[in-house]
Design an enzyme around this catalytic site. Structure first.
Site, PDB file in Angstrom:
ATOM      1  N   ASN A 471       0.693  -1.239  -0.041  1.00  0.00           N
ATOM      2  CA  ASN A 471      -0.058   0.019  -0.034  1.00  0.00           C
ATOM      3  C   ASN A 471       0.940   1.121   0.018  1.00  0.00           C
ATOM      4  O   ASN A 471       2.123   1.254   0.168  1.00  0.00           O
ATOM      5  CB  ASN A 471      -0.919   0.081   1.051  1.00  0.00           C
ATOM      6  CG  ASN A 471      -0.297   0.134   2.615  1.00  0.00           C
ATOM      7  OD1 ASN A 471       0.954  -0.153   2.542  1.00  0.00           O
ATOM      8  ND2 ASN A 471      -0.868   0.704   3.428  1.00  0.00           N
ATOM      9  N   CYS A 473       2.065   3.362   2.151  1.00  0.00           N
ATOM     10  CA  CYS A 473       2.978   3.890   3.205  1.00  0.00           C
ATOM     11  C   CYS A 473       3.749   2.617   3.303  1.00  0.00           C
ATOM     12  O   CYS A 473       4.556   2.653   4.172  1.00  0.00           O
ATOM     13  CB  CYS A 473       2.255   4.071   4.445  1.00  0.00           C
ATOM     14  SG  CYS A 473       1.173   5.598   4.413  1.00  0.00           S
ATOM     15  N   GLU A 475       3.506  -0.228   4.810  1.00  0.00           N
ATOM     16  CA  GLU A 475       3.471  -1.430   5.846  1.00  0.00           C
ATOM     17  C   GLU A 475       2.343  -2.545   5.505  1.00  0.00           C
ATOM     18  O   GLU A 475       2.519  -3.397   6.293  1.00  0.00           O
ATOM     19  CB  GLU A 475       2.858  -0.692   7.015  1.00  0.00           C
ATOM     20  CG  GLU A 475       1.148  -0.575   7.027  1.00  0.00           C
ATOM     21  CD  GLU A 475       0.992   0.671   6.283  1.00  0.00           C
ATOM     22  OE1 GLU A 475      -0.434   0.952   6.171  1.00  0.00           O
ATOM     23  OE2 GLU A 475       1.754   1.458   5.551  1.00  0.00           O
TER      24      GLU A 475
END
Length: 887
Positions: A471, A473, A475
């Site tokens: 995704n 970001c 994570e």
């Protein structure tokens, strides 16, 4: 009348019984509230004596009784406060009485400010409990508004809106209407569709106990009913189900709605932002982020752009691995032309992001990944060193272990054309690693995604292949069309106060919250309204969720444990292990009643594998839970969710919960905050309490801390022990940042959103070593931020006269750990040289000013305040705007 002094302390509150609030409502009288208010006044006058506060509160209640107040003659709040002032003066505590009077005035000011923020003339119990910061964020981004922009719901109504929706999957699995192994063929799908088409007529018609369902709650229920009916699991037809609902036969689920409501309103847990924004609304899309595939043909490229637009419109973000696209200049046989390359096609999605505003709330976010073997890797790595390029993207280089091996041995590395797999050239692996590091040193990008570490314990690779994307970001590792459904537990709420006033972590409450939050997130999957059908199918095939945490730094402050210490890391390790263990164990319990995720029988779970590094890489005597027993439970009953834990960005969510973000250290203990009427020094609430108890609180000290980059390090006025405990992100050496991420990554089944902070004077060599160390220690990805590294500075929100009086040095724990775990001798020497060098050490007595790599500052697009960069996201500490979809 009985003399009030004859009444036992434990009976005093019951003797009064009730109290009349300012809005006229009558609630239970709680003597503890008087005690706490007096204690705050005592702390303000440097008398932090809780026992004294309790005795004074007893005197206040005794005087209330003496004045004739009781269960039939109910006192008002003002009556109580007037008596508090009198008691304090009578007891010779005039200065404390003055502090209490000022406290009353401050409370009145806060009430008025809250009413202005919420555009209301009266506050309810939720409004009063939440801070003004929290309400400001909620009002700005989360509370529903009408077409004119006027707020039309309260925070309480928002949390109820979410809780009602999340309870619907529980209700539809009631044994009276649902059977997991049922064979109930229903022929009422057309009837369900008819209800959905006339959903306006059902608005507000049904309730679960006292909770009224709006039409969007009903629509989600009808969609889930249809799905379960097509699986032959519904015992009753839709008309009978609605009849049962109308007759109140599901009113027992009012308790479950209340559980989810209290979970959120008491700030033990918050789901990702799209769930708070969209649950029980027309949009109905609850997931934060998605991964889309892209293939090497124009139709696929344009479908990806179209799908991305639909996702942005629904409130989500997108991750895409562009490595399948042929390189710039490669032949395109169908047109006899040449390819423009992955970076040019990233611009299509970047432009799409710019023009499609998400659900009227904000613009989207993207992760762009290119694997290091791609011929266009150099262009990709340097793309964002120029301002204004791919501004809606985070970018990361995807690497496999063969590249890292080539860097270590200083060898050439092959570049391959993805169109045919043929080698088209070679690069010097070490030079490429240095180019990546230089770009990150200059612009904080690219990050790195370690695809080998990501897939090492991937239980889904047998059925779905290797994961190659995340995704925005970084994570949440996802397969094409999967979504991330995330939420975070507030660790700062999970403490118990001991008799001596100190705190301890409440492990029992932690387990309870983990289990309930796991059910919450599993239900999110069932009632989310996905933007495209492929996402609906992929998400429900694996049922991946990401339960994480926030408030770690605040928890450590309360426990008086330094973040970058052996004790700190050991506590993190235990908290992380418990998070994944209990969430997986609860996922098994859910599977017993609802079934395992559909791809379970083809996954690695069947062979007893786990997506948890700590199970394999730490000796069993270091485990605090019986993982082997859990494996046997999974093999016997299955598991509901393919993966259960993620540490996601929580910038805005942590502002709502009034706690620190994710696993990050606090970015500043004190900083200047700008509001409409001017500016003031915002102070971390736990730190402020500690200063007051130590008799150190003063505006002069706050100013000095703010101008020391929000840190107390190197300040003679602050005791050494307090300096050790109250550390900030810039106090901590970058190797310790990596150490913290490593500790969490051992036990988190997905990955971690964290920023590896570095001071301005680190070199590109430091950045390179941080990347190599992160790979060596098993991280799945890394984001580095050097202070002042972007074209415009974003980290600091202090005054112009900021001076840093300290250097961050690595802890002895991390130095020992690196020496023990880094096996390659030459790599160890290189990393040691980077973290132990002292040639740039500054004298803590004279201080030094850090410089910025550019002019001006990046400002919040909403309120024009300065931004903080943490957890891989730009976040505004004034209004809560975040560049991350999740937080």
């Amino acid at each position: 009348m009985k003399d009030s002094t004859d009444v036992k302390p434990q009976d005093l509150a019951s003797a009064i019984g009730k109290i009349r609030k300012r809005d006229g409502s009558i609630v239970e009288f709680q003597m503890a509230k008087i005690t706490n208010a007096i204690y705050k006044a005592l702390v303000a006058t440097r008398r932090p004596d809780y026992a004294l506060a309790e005795r004074l509160a007893e005197k206040v209640v005794q005087r209330l009784i003496k004045q004739g107040f009781d269960a039939s003659n109910i006192p008002g709040v003002e009556d109580v406060q007037d008596i508090v002032e009198t008691v304090l003066i009578d007891e010779g505590l005039a200065d404390t009485a003055k502090a209490y009077i000022l406290y009353r005035h401050e409370r009145r000011r806060i009430r008025e400010e809250k009413m202005k923020i919420l555009e209301r003339s009266r506050l309810d119990e939720v409004d009063k409990a939440l801070s003004t910061n929290s309400l400001r964020v909620l009002a700005s981004r989360y509370l529903l508004k009408d077409e004119s922009g006027k707020i039309v719901e309260s925070p309480k109504q928002m949390f109820e809106r979410v809780a009602i929706l999340i309870a619907i999957p529980d209700m539809l699995r009631d044994a009276r209407v649902f059977m997991l192994d049922g064979k109930f063929k229903r022929d009422d799908v057309a009837r369900v569709n008819a209800y959905i088409e006339s959903i306006d007529e059902l608005d507000g018609r049904y309730s679960i106990g006292r909770y009224r369902l709006n039409k969007w709650h009903l629509e989600a229920m009808l969609r889930l009913y249809k799905e379960l009916a097509l699986q032959n699991r519904m015992k009753v037809g839709i008309d009978e189900l609605l009849s049962m609902l109308e007759k109140g036969e599901f009113d027992a689920y009012e308790k479950r709605v209340e559980e989810y409501y209290r979970l959120m309103v008491d700030m033990y847990f918050l789901p990702n932002s799209p769930t708070l924004m969209n649950a029980g609304t027309r949009l109905g899309q609850l997931s934060a982020c998605f991964v889309l595939p892209i293939h090497d043909d124009l139709a696929s490229i344009m479908k990806t752009a179209t799908d991305a637009a639909l996702i942005f419109k629904s409130g989500g973000g997108v991750g895409i691995n562009y490595s399948n696209l042929r390189p710039e200049g490669d032949i395109v046989a169908s047109t006899s032309g040449v390819a423009s390359g992955p970076v040019s096609f990233m611009r299509i999605v970047d432009t799409t992001t710019e023009v499609v505003k998400q659900g009227g709330k904000r613009r989207g976010a993207n992760m762009g990944i290119l694997e290091v073997w791609h011929p266009d890797i150099e262009k990709f790595v340097t793309a964002k060193t120029k301002p204004g390029v791919l501004e809606n993207f985070n970018v990361s280089v995807g690497v496999w272990s063969d590249f890292v091996d080539a860097v270590k041995s200083n060898e050439k590395y092959a570049l391959r054309n993805p169109r045919n797999g043929k080698i088209v050239g070679y690069i010097d692996a070490r030079q490429m690693m240095e180019l990546i590091a230089i770009s990150a040193w200059q612009s904080a990008e690219p990050g790195m995604i370690f695809l080998d570490n990501m897939n090492k314990y991937n239980v889904m690779k047998d059925v779905q292949g290797l994961i190659r994307a995340t995704n925005p970001c970084g994570e949440q590792s996802l397969y094409p069309y999967e979504s991330c459904n995330l939420g975070s537990i507030n660790l700062a709420k999970l403490v118990k106060r001991r008799a001596d006033g100190s705190y301890e972590f409440d492990w029992q409450k932690y387990e309870q919250i983990i289990r309930l939050a796991t059910r919450f997130l599993d239900n999110v999957i069932d009632v989310s309204k996905y933007p495209i059908d492929e996402i609906d199918r992929a998400t429900k095939a694996s049922r991946r969720i990401g339960l994480g945490i926030m408030g770690l730094a605040d928890l450590l402050y309360m426990l008086k444990i330094p973040y970058n210490s052996r004790e700190g890391y050991e506590l993190m390790n235990r908290i992380a292990e418990a998070l994944t263990y209990y969430s997986m164990d609860e996922s098994v319990e859910i599977a017993k009643a609802r079934g395992a995720f559909p791809l379970y029988n083809e996954s690695g779970y069947i062979q007893g594998r786990l997506p948890v590094a700590g199970y394999y890489e730490l000796a069993k005597e270091e485990h605090t839970h019986d993982w082997d027993a859990l494996i046997e439970k999974i093999k016997r009953y299955g598991i509901r969710n393919s993966q259960t834990t993620t540490v996601a960005p929580t910038g805005t969510l942590s502002m709502i919960a009034d706690c620190s973000g994710g696993i990050e250290p606090t970015f500043a203990l004190v900083y200047e905050k700008h509001v409409t009427v001017g500016k003031f020094y915002y102070t971390n609430r736990i730190f402020e309490e500690a200063l007051r108890e130590a008799g150190l609180y003063s505006d002069e000290l706050l100013k000095k801390i703010a101008e020391n980059y929000g840190s107390v390090r190197g300040l003679d006025e602050v005791p050494e022990e307090m300096q050790k405990v109250f550390v900030t992100a810039m106090d901590i050496h970058w190797a310790d940042h990596i150490m913290a991420q490593t500790v969490w990554q051992r036990w988190i089944s997905n990955a971690i959103a964290k920023t590896i902070n570095m001071p301005n004077d680190v070199t590109a060599e430091d950045v390179k070593c941080s990347y190599l160390l992160a790979h060596e220690l098993g991280l799945k990805g890394i984001t580095v931020f050097r202070d002042g590294s972007r074209q415009q500075q974003v980290l600091h929100i202090t005054g112009e006269s900021k001076v840093k009086r300290f250097d961050a040095i690595p802890s002895s724990y991390v130095v020992e750990y690196i020496r023990r775990y880094v096996k390659d001798g030459s790599l160890l020497r290189e990393i040691e040289g980077a973290i132990l060098k002292s040639d740039r050490a500054k004298s803590s007595s004279r201080g030094y000013v850090l410089t910025s790599a550019g002019e001006g500052e990046v400002l919040c697009p909403l309120c024009k305040s300065k931004l903080v960069f943490a957890e891989g996201c730009n976040t505004c500490v004034n209004c809560g705007w975040s560049s991350c979809i999740v937080s």
